[in-house]
Design an enzyme around this catalytic site. Sequence first.
Site, PDB file in Angstrom:
ATOM      1  CB  SER A  42     -16.157  39.210  28.072  1.00  0.00           C
ATOM      2  OG  SER A  42     -15.357  39.750  27.286  1.00  0.00           O
ATOM      3  CE  LYS A  43     -20.536  32.811  25.787  1.00  0.00           C
ATOM      4  NZ  LYS A  43     -21.951  32.644  25.167  1.00  0.00           N
ATOM      5  NE  ARG A  44     -14.209  42.038  24.059  1.00  0.00           N
ATOM      6  CZ  ARG A  44     -13.058  42.576  24.762  1.00  0.00           C
ATOM      7  NH1 ARG A  44     -11.745  42.656  24.213  1.00  0.00           N
ATOM      8  NH2 ARG A  44     -13.349  43.123  25.887  1.00  0.00           N
TER       9      ARG A  44
END
Length: 468
Positions: free
Chosen positions: A241-243
């Site tokens: 994910s972006k995280r």
Amino acid sequence: MSDQVVTRFAPSPTGYLHIGGARTALFNWLYARGRGGKFLLRIEDTDRERSTPEATEAILKGLTWLGLDWDGDPISQFERADRHAEVAHQLLAAGKAYKCFATQDEIAAFREQARAEGKSTLYRSPWRDADPATHPDAPFVIRIKAPQDGQTVIRDQVQGDVTIRNDQLDDMILLRSDGTPVYMLAVVVDDHDMGVTHVIRGDDHLNNAARQMMIYQAMGWDVPTWAHIPLIHGPDGKKLSKRHGALGAEEYQKMGYPAAGMRNYLARLGWSHGDDEFFTDDQAKAWFDFDGIGKSPARFDLKKLENLCGQHIAQADDAALLHELQAYLKATGAAPVDAAKTVLLRTAMYCLKERAKTFPELIEKAEFVLADRPLQPDEKAARQLDTVSRGILNELTPHLQNASWTRDGLEAVTSSFAEEKEIKFGKMAGPLRAALAGRAVTPSVFDMMLVLGREETIARIEDAAKGG
Ligand code: GLU
């Protein structure tokens, strides 16, 4: 099918080019380029609500930055809708597809009843075997006649043989009642017409392969070689994910990663060649094959990316690196480097590229080239320029006036000066660094002196000796 390998990258233009897409593109590019084949680009823009020209542009820009050049013009899937419909009609004429007049309500009722009876809810249309004489004058969809018994085997190069029972396949719609083709038909027709021989894509498309296979078989077309690659996970094993750093390719460009390092890293995301971590494009092209692709999800690791990028910067050709550095500055909206400094940067490149993992790090080391006199030392450098150090610099200057301006000459002068003054060279290096660059992180003082030349070196030392 000809012997030439043809691969393609087929992104849906609904957002930027993300890491997973970039890796898929790279695998297809490597496979084709390593075999003298073609690498094609198809923009899957059939979803008119979600597809945008901005996303297409971002994808093309991302691929261009990554150096993944494609053959010919990008193909728009949407623009080929008539051809997709033509194939649906061809299957209809051949009796491999049929017109289905079932309404949404009828289909819903069918499912309801199947559920109540505990049966499969796969829709079975009564129109499959209906006599055309009984066809009403009403809207219809075209459905494929799916095989109803036996099984379909996908010979996947990564997953192995994947078997699907045909009674789990429904008579998928090919053409909607408004005459528009479905995505699954578009993919098959396009891959066939583009002469695609090998399809490498995310394993989230594996289920589609079984349905796509029906179309190939019904048309009597050769099925391409499929390789469905596991998705990318974050370092914690969860879906990326972006995280985790799942940003668009352009973000990596803006963060200053060199494209060659990025390619090397992306190639290692799910593929390996023995223990090789660092490799060139030529090696990757020669080595890339399906047996090196792992079956479990690759884990994204920013440290490894940085490490490889550092190695690529260190080994890059100076002129090519300078060119990429300039492209980086442009991409980030920074002011371009003027002509005189560009010449100096080019001269300095050999000592800047050691131990820089990104372009920002390289630029930090290049401060001594980019800054103008009088330098504005940062806090750390200013601390090096106390009264005693300034005195030392003052005394050093006449020695430098007469030194021969080579590494050996400068080393000899500075070490005999240090001996004479009974100070350690280290005591001089800090103030010299501060005087020449105004920074604490720089190439070696001798490298800086050589790049700057006698006049500029002495002028900077005199500036610093005078104090600010
Ligand atoms: N357009 C699809 C995607 O972006 C890829 C389809 C394919 O590779 O067959 O996921």
